[in-house]
Design an enzyme around this catalytic site. Structure first.
Site, PDB file in Angstrom:
ATOM      1  N   TYR A 144       0.860  -1.191   0.000  1.00 33.04           N
ATOM      2  CA  TYR A 144       0.000   0.000   0.000  1.00 33.04           C
ATOM      3  C   TYR A 144       0.889   1.231   0.000  1.00 33.04           C
ATOM      4  O   TYR A 144       1.824   1.327   0.794  1.00 33.04           O
ATOM      5  CB  TYR A 144      -0.888   0.005   1.239  1.00 33.04           C
ATOM      6  CG  TYR A 144      -1.766   1.232   1.381  1.00 33.04           C
ATOM      7  CD1 TYR A 144      -2.782   1.493   0.462  1.00 33.04           C
ATOM      8  CD2 TYR A 144      -1.581   2.127   2.424  1.00 33.04           C
ATOM      9  CE1 TYR A 144      -3.590   2.612   0.584  1.00 33.04           C
ATOM     10  CE2 TYR A 144      -2.398   3.249   2.565  1.00 33.04           C
ATOM     11  CZ  TYR A 144      -3.395   3.485   1.640  1.00 33.04           C
ATOM     12  OH  TYR A 144      -4.204   4.593   1.766  1.00 33.04           O
ATOM     13  N   ASP A 239       9.209   2.913   0.056  1.00 33.03           N
ATOM     14  CA  ASP A 239       8.131   3.540   0.811  1.00 33.03           C
ATOM     15  C   ASP A 239       8.296   3.111   2.263  1.00 33.03           C
ATOM     16  O   ASP A 239       7.886   2.030   2.661  1.00 33.03           O
ATOM     17  CB  ASP A 239       6.774   3.106   0.248  1.00 33.03           C
ATOM     18  CG  ASP A 239       5.615   3.720   1.038  1.00 33.03           C
ATOM     19  OD1 ASP A 239       5.887   4.379   2.073  1.00 33.03           O
ATOM     20  OD2 ASP A 239       4.460   3.530   0.634  1.00 33.03           O
ATOM     21  N   LYS A 294       3.897   9.035   9.069  1.00 29.97           N
ATOM     22  CA  LYS A 294       3.594   8.418  10.358  1.00 29.97           C
ATOM     23  C   LYS A 294       4.514   8.915  11.492  1.00 29.97           C
ATOM     24  O   LYS A 294       4.255   9.980  12.032  1.00 29.97           O
ATOM     25  CB  LYS A 294       3.569   6.897  10.210  1.00 29.97           C
ATOM     26  CG  LYS A 294       2.448   6.502   9.219  1.00 29.97           C
ATOM     27  CD  LYS A 294       2.052   5.060   9.192  1.00 29.97           C
ATOM     28  CE  LYS A 294       0.744   4.912   8.415  1.00 29.97           C
ATOM     29  NZ  LYS A 294       0.789   4.136   7.201  1.00 29.97           N
TER      30      LYS A 294
HETATM   31  C1  LIG Z   1       0.191   4.644   5.850  1.00 29.60           C
HETATM   32  C2  LIG Z   1       0.966   4.404   4.626  1.00 29.60           C
HETATM   33  C3  LIG Z   1       0.900   5.281   3.521  1.00 29.60           C
HETATM   34  C4  LIG Z   1      -0.085   6.416   3.443  1.00 29.60           C
HETATM   35  O1  LIG Z   1       0.102   7.371   4.422  1.00 29.60           O
HETATM   36  P1  LIG Z   1      -1.134   8.367   4.804  1.00 29.60           P
HETATM   37  O2  LIG Z   1      -0.510   9.330   5.753  1.00 29.60           O
HETATM   38  O3  LIG Z   1      -2.187   7.498   5.389  1.00 29.60           O
HETATM   39  O4  LIG Z   1      -1.569   9.001   3.537  1.00 29.60           O
HETATM   40  C5  LIG Z   1       1.743   5.064   2.452  1.00 29.60           C
HETATM   41  N1  LIG Z   1       2.604   4.042   2.458  1.00 29.60           N
HETATM   42  C6  LIG Z   1       2.693   3.185   3.488  1.00 29.60           C
HETATM   43  C7  LIG Z   1       3.699   2.089   3.435  1.00 29.60           C
HETATM   44  C8  LIG Z   1       1.861   3.329   4.584  1.00 29.60           C
HETATM   45  O5  LIG Z   1       1.930   2.434   5.583  1.00 29.60           O
END
Ligand SMILES: *Cc1c(COP(=O)(O)O)cnc(C)c1O
Length: 458
Positions: A144, A239, A294
């Site tokens: 994701y 990511d 995060k």
């Molecule tokens: C949470 C998450 C996102 C998206 O971040 P948001 O602040 O919710 O838009 C993207 N990549 C990863 C791996 C995530 O865990």
């Protein structure tokens, strides 16, 4: 007037907010029942609108690595608030944040702040396309990367939980530019590059997957991804919105660099091929771009992306790739994030938080494995530091397909049994769990006891 209960409030929410939630993963659709509303959170504990206290393993989906409402972070926000909430100009805390991030994560030479992980990945993809002048991107099933159009394809937990692996509303013409491959399969990645010569701008992945449950890479997989992207002139985007600062100060790339330094002391001076930049030649392992979020917000909305200077300088106002944000680098968010990052270096306990968090993670994993073994339920409990997942399956989980072998109905019963006893896990069989330093002591012991009981009674 008496306080409204969770049920009353959620019934109202259902009339006013689609599904009653502002992010679909918060709904209890796959585990049954209605979500509770939380009115306060401190340490390892959530306090619901009905005054129930729950030991929390969601940790606001990752950010709360120091526990909820940490006094140092709270004080930093309060101090920043005295000076104003937003300036719309460059501000000193942005510079401090950039200094911290580039120091923690050596592959990041320059960084741009934004407001969410979604913005970070969306912007990194645009930058990779602008820099390479290529259109196609590669992602992996179950990873994701936020909810922008090119990335919302086979995107793991949120969509999976609701039975729609892909989102409606993404034009097929956009989706065609995104190639989706199985994670942990270097051969299929090689084949995709061969089949699309000179067309792939970048490969984006969660180096350790956290959005289809927690899945770790096979030995050598990430090195193979690095090698093939470099060979074909495509950028590698890590990511680390979830894993950044959670498993290591420098993210998964920090773990990889420590491993490489331990096993091949000479790697740092010799390993890189001629295709790699000077930066990559200095580090045994470096992605070209990294996305963060995060934890760097300390509980406020923040994202960031950064990497090689030559790539980052393609961003406006220096370069042709446009990216912007009214509240980007917001002083309150920077203050919270800076405090959270500083606590990772030293939270006053005398031991690295990562060492302590790994101890907690192992304790939880061992307890769950022992209970499932005693009960005769097959289970996989991948764990690294403060991230873990519980898959009820006999099949080792190494990608999206094997994650789906987990028994989601059994998980739902386990989830409800834990919740009834005071432990809150993510309400989906396809989410990672998170532990904070505030779980040290009675909370982790109590949680392990409760989870073991819940398993015994399945
Ligand atoms: C949470 C998450 C996102 C998206 O971040 P948001 O602040 O919710 O838009 C993207 N990549 C990863 C791996 C995530 O865990």
């Amino acid at each position: 007037m008496p306080a409204l209960t969770s049920d009353t409030l959620f019934t109202r929410a259902l009339q006013l907010i689609p599904g009653g939630v502002n992010s679909p993963v918060r709904a209890f659709r796959s585990v049954g029942g209605a979500p509770f509303l939380v009115k306060a959170a401190r340490g390892a504990t959530l306090v619901t609108a009905d005054d129930r206290e729950l030991i929390d393993f969601v940790c606001t989906w990752g950010p709360a690595i120091h526990g909820h409402n940490h006094p140092v972070i709270k004080a930093a926000i309060a101090a920043a608030l005295e000076n104003g909430t937003s300036f719309g100009t460059p501000n000193p805390s942005e510079v401090e944040m950039a200094e911290l991030i580039t120091r923690f994560v050596p592959s990041i030479q320059k960084v741009r702040m934004c407001n969410s992980g979604t913005e970070a990945t969306m912007s990194a993809i645009r930058l990779a396309r602008g820099f390479t002048q290529r259109d196609k991107i590669i992602k992996f099933a179950g990873c994701y990367h936020g909810h922008s159009d090119s990335l919302l394809i086979k995107a793991g937990s949120g969509a999976l939980t609701h039975g729609h692996p892909d989102s409606a509303g993404v034009p097929a013409s956009f989706a065609r530019e995104t190639i989706v491959l199985p994670y942990n399969d270097a051969a299929s990645l090689d084949a995709a590059f061969t089949a699309n010569p000179g067309q792939i701008a970048c490969v984006i992945l969660e180096p350790y997957c956290g959005n289809v449950g927690f899945i770790m890479p096979d030995a050598g997989y990430l090195a193979a991804v690095r090698a093939v992207t470099a060979q074909h002139g495509a950028l590698l985007i890590f990511d680390e919105v979830m894993t950044g600062f959670r498993l290591h100060k420098a993210g998964v790339q920090g773990l990889l660099n420590e491993e490489l330094a331990a096993t091949h002391p000479a790697a740092s001076s010799s390993a890189s091929g001629s295709e790699l930049s000077a930066l990559n030649a200095q580090l045994p392992f470096a992605p070209d771009l990294t996305c963060l979020g995060k934890i760097i917000g300390g509980g406020l909305p923040v994202g960031a992306f950064g990497g090689r200077s030559d790539i980052m300088d393609y961003l406006a106002p220096l370069g042709p790739v446009y990216q912007a944000g009214t509240l980007s680098g917001n002083p309150l968010a920077m203050a919270a994030g800076i405090a959270a990052l500083r606590l990772l270096e030293d939270d006053g306990s005398g031991t690295s938080p990562y060492t302590r968090l790994d101890r907690l993670g192992r304790q939880l994993r061992d307890a769950v494995l022992a209970a499932t073994r005693a009960k005769g339920i097959p289970a996989q409990v991948p764990q690294c530091g403060s991230m873990f997942s519980i898959f009820f399956t006999a099949t080792p989980v190494r990608d999206y397909a094997t994650a789906l072998t987990g028994d989601a109905k059994l998980f739902a019963r386990f989830f409800r049994a834990c919740l009834a006893r005071g432990v809150y896990l993510a309400p989906s069989a396809y989410e990672a769990g998170f532990i904070s330093t505030a779980h040290e002591g009675p909370a982790i012991d109590r949680a392990c006891e409760i989870m073991s009981q819940a398993i015994a009674e399945l």
